[in-house]
Design an enzyme around this catalytic site. Structure first.
Site, mmCIF file in Angstrom:
data_model
loop_
_atom_site.group_PDB
_atom_site.id
_atom_site.type_symbol
_atom_site.label_atom_id
_atom_site.label_comp_id
_atom_site.label_asym_id
_atom_site.label_seq_id
_atom_site.Cartn_x
_atom_site.Cartn_y
_atom_site.Cartn_z
ATOM 1 N N SER A 38 29.695 19.266 -22.007
ATOM 2 C CA SER A 38 29.953 20.158 -20.886
ATOM 3 C C SER A 38 28.636 20.313 -20.132
ATOM 4 C CB SER A 38 30.443 21.528 -21.395
ATOM 5 O OG SER A 38 30.474 22.464 -20.350
ATOM 6 N N HIS A 95 34.540 20.930 -26.310
ATOM 7 C CA HIS A 95 33.962 20.714 -27.641
ATOM 8 C C HIS A 95 35.019 20.532 -28.725
ATOM 9 C CE1 HIS A 95 29.918 22.762 -26.414
ATOM 10 N NE2 HIS A 95 30.158 21.636 -25.794
ATOM 11 N N GLN A 144 35.027 27.719 -24.418
ATOM 12 C CA GLN A 144 34.343 26.679 -25.173
ATOM 13 C C GLN A 144 33.761 27.136 -26.512
ATOM 14 O OE1 GLN A 144 32.593 23.186 -23.114
ATOM 15 N NE2 GLN A 144 30.681 24.235 -23.555
ATOM 16 N N GLU A 145 33.222 28.348 -26.555
ATOM 17 C CA GLU A 145 32.597 28.812 -27.798
ATOM 18 C C GLU A 145 32.863 30.293 -28.030
ATOM 19 O OE1 GLU A 145 28.443 27.582 -28.502
ATOM 20 O OE2 GLU A 145 28.573 26.517 -26.597
ATOM 21 N N GLU A 154 30.485 21.301 -32.473
ATOM 22 C CA GLU A 154 29.370 22.120 -32.938
ATOM 23 C C GLU A 154 29.656 22.798 -34.275
ATOM 24 O OE1 GLU A 154 28.498 24.597 -29.579
ATOM 25 O OE2 GLU A 154 27.664 22.935 -28.443
ATOM 26 N N ASP A 204 31.048 31.660 -24.817
ATOM 27 C CA ASP A 204 30.652 30.673 -23.811
ATOM 28 C C ASP A 204 31.936 30.178 -23.186
ATOM 29 O OD1 ASP A 204 29.788 28.638 -22.210
ATOM 30 O OD2 ASP A 204 29.045 27.362 -23.831
ATOM 31 N N GLU A 223 28.583 33.773 -21.533
ATOM 32 C CA GLU A 223 27.845 32.677 -20.912
ATOM 33 C C GLU A 223 28.763 31.921 -19.952
ATOM 34 O OE1 GLU A 223 26.255 28.327 -22.408
ATOM 35 O OE2 GLU A 223 26.127 30.018 -23.794
ATOM 36 N N ASP A 281 24.072 29.208 -17.733
ATOM 37 C CA ASP A 281 23.762 27.888 -18.291
ATOM 38 C C ASP A 281 23.908 26.847 -17.191
ATOM 39 O OD1 ASP A 281 23.503 25.539 -19.715
ATOM 40 O OD2 ASP A 281 25.402 25.701 -20.763
ATOM 41 N N LYS A 335 18.000 24.823 -22.348
ATOM 42 C CA LYS A 335 18.250 23.544 -23.008
ATOM 43 C C LYS A 335 17.196 22.556 -22.502
ATOM 44 C CE LYS A 335 23.300 24.187 -23.160
ATOM 45 N NZ LYS A 335 24.576 23.805 -22.514
ATOM 46 N N HIS A 367 20.892 24.452 -28.388
ATOM 47 C CA HIS A 367 21.148 23.051 -28.708
ATOM 48 C C HIS A 367 22.084 22.458 -27.663
ATOM 49 C CE1 HIS A 367 25.123 24.152 -30.985
ATOM 50 N NE2 HIS A 367 24.989 24.790 -29.854
ATOM 51 N N LYS A 418 21.119 29.539 -29.979
ATOM 52 C CA LYS A 418 22.434 28.936 -30.160
ATOM 53 C C LYS A 418 22.217 27.571 -30.803
ATOM 54 C CE LYS A 418 25.601 28.492 -27.105
ATOM 55 N NZ LYS A 418 26.309 28.181 -25.830
#
Length: 450
Positions: A43, A155, A163-164, A205, A242, A311, A338, A363, A391, A414
């Site tokens: 992503s 992911h 996503q997270e 992840e 996220d 995020e 991000d 990142k 990461h 993260k």
């Protein structure tokens, strides 16, 4: 003593998704070596630095021989004989040699591999820890893990659109304790998924990737796992999201499309024989939300659940939406940019002036050198923004970001679930750092002023 770079060499290796990436080795005075491998995202924001790929048949176009060759020729020629303990100079030479705003010439995967390897080689030559070399004598803060325990979006291949989903042990007394707490919750989540017939397969992840109808269902499950592990949601454990909203955004209609939520809704209706597969009734249209509806959605979520951080809640170009989001939620929770900021000081500066978001995700491969990443952290901290070291979904066993998190006193990291060696390697490195720091180590709730 003069510490000269005497060799620079790169090779193509594999990341955690089985795709090629770049690993570089920098040698100082023919004796001291530093090795570093570059991560890769799935992503990705469109404003990120360029990840140079070969676009050939081998590895389905994802080969990195061009980037490797740039390291072994152009970059090597420029850096040979350079003072190795001057990271700013090394990174400036890399930026100048590339000559573009986005590392489009050499490739950010080429420049970053050398930048990280040079820093590690210098630390080895000076016989000091990497975090100390990067951060100096003031570095002693261990980051609170923002641990991914359930994956969705790009992911995973499930129906979860965000996503997270992450947990943060804000009331732990040490990093080691925080890591243990997260691992216990992770295993309780697996048990709950198994008991309910949900998939315990994992995403990129390491988080579990079951099919669930919406964010409410995911968060209900996570809160139950927290309680099952013996911890209190909100007071002891906070939740972070996220959304990766740029991946949901459709430019044609200006709305966010929830494909997974739609798919599971339609599947359940077909199974209940409410509608057949060819139904075109109004209710069967795809679930979408506009900017206002997205913000209202987040307001409802944070009212019901102990969410402390969101995020990429809106798309990377929706500056007006971000302003409204920050106005309504910025004094309640952390809003992390991000794709919005892409570890770029120019975009971060614009966000600060517009009063957009209140934190940046960092990142290193989004920008292409260690110095530029650290400058983004410094700008954020000097302007009252928080920084989260992160990461990528395509990782390696390299632990560089663990040292970077301590070096910058960021306070948050993260780096995935307590699963998959590429993720656990970073956590284990932080355990080593905490042990090495001993009594001077610091672990604290990053949100105590929110």
């Amino acid at each position: 003593m003069f510490y000269a770079i005497t060799d620079v060499h790169a090779r193509e290796i594999l990341d955690s998704r089985g795709n090629p990436t770049v690993e570089a080795v920098v040698t100082i005075n023919h004796t001291y070596e530093g090795r570093a491998a570059v991560p890769s995202g799935a992503s990705t924001g469109k404003f990120e630095a360029v990840e140079l790929r070969d676009q050939e048949l081998r590895y389905m176009g994802l080969g990195t021989k061009k980037a490797v060759n740039n390291v072994n020729t152009k970059i090597r020629d420029v850096l040979l004989g350079t003072e190795a303990i001057n990271q700013k100079l090394i990174d400036k030479l890399l930026v100048d040699t590339d000559g573009t705003d986005n590392k489009g010439n050499l490739g950010a995967n080429a420049t970053l591999s050398v930048s990280m390897a040079a820093a590690r080689a210098a630390a080895n030559a000076l016989d000091i820890p990497l975090y100390r070399y990067l951060g100096g004598v003031k570095t002693n803060r261990l980051p609170v893990p923002m641990m991914n325990i359930l994956n969705g979006g790009r992911h995973a291949t499930n129906t979860v659109d965000f996503q997270e989903f992450m947990i943060m042990p804000v009331k732990a007394t040490s990093f080691a304790e925080g890591l243990r707490i997260c691992a216990e919750i992770y295993h309780n989540l697996k048990k709950l998924c198994h008991e309910r017939g949900l998939s315990t397969g994992i995403g990129d992840e390491g988080g579990f990737a079951p099919d669930l109808p919406d964010a409410f269902a995911v968060l209900d499950l996570i809160v139950e796992a927290i309680k099952a592990a013996g911890y209190a949601p909100d007071t002891e454990i906070k939740i972070a999201l996220d959304v990766a909203a740029s991946e949901l955004y459709n430019e044609e209609d200006g709305k966010y499309h929830f494909q997974g939520e739609t798919e599971l809704r339609d599947k359940k209706r077909r199974e209940a024989s409410i509608c057949d597969t060819g139904c075109d009734c109004e209710e069967e249209k795809q679930i979408t939300r506009n900017t206002e509806e997205m913000i209202a959605y987040y307001e409802e979520l944070i009212e019901r659940y102990p969410i402390i951080s969101i995020e990429d809640g809106l798309a990377e170009d929706d500056w007006n939406g971000w302003k409204e989001l920050t106005k309504r939620l910025g004094d309640k929770i952390q809003l992390v940019g991000d794709d919005l900021f892409v570890t770029n000081t120019k975009r971060l500066d614009a966000g600060i002036k517009l009063k957009v978001a209140n934190a940046i995700l960092v990142k290193v491969n989004q920008i292409g050198t260690v110095s530029e990443a650290m400058e983004a952290v410094e700008m954020a901290q000097h302007n009252g923004y928080k920084a989260v070291i992160s990461h990528r979904s395509g990782e390696t066993e390299d632990t560089f970001i663990a040292d970077l998190a301590v070096a910058t006193n960021a306070g948050q990291i993260k780096t995935g679930a307590p699963c998959r060696s590429d993720r656990v390697a970073k956590y284990n490195q932080l355990l080593r750092i905490e042990e090495e720091l001993g009594k001077v180590s610091c672990y604290m709730d990053p949100f105590h002023k929110l």
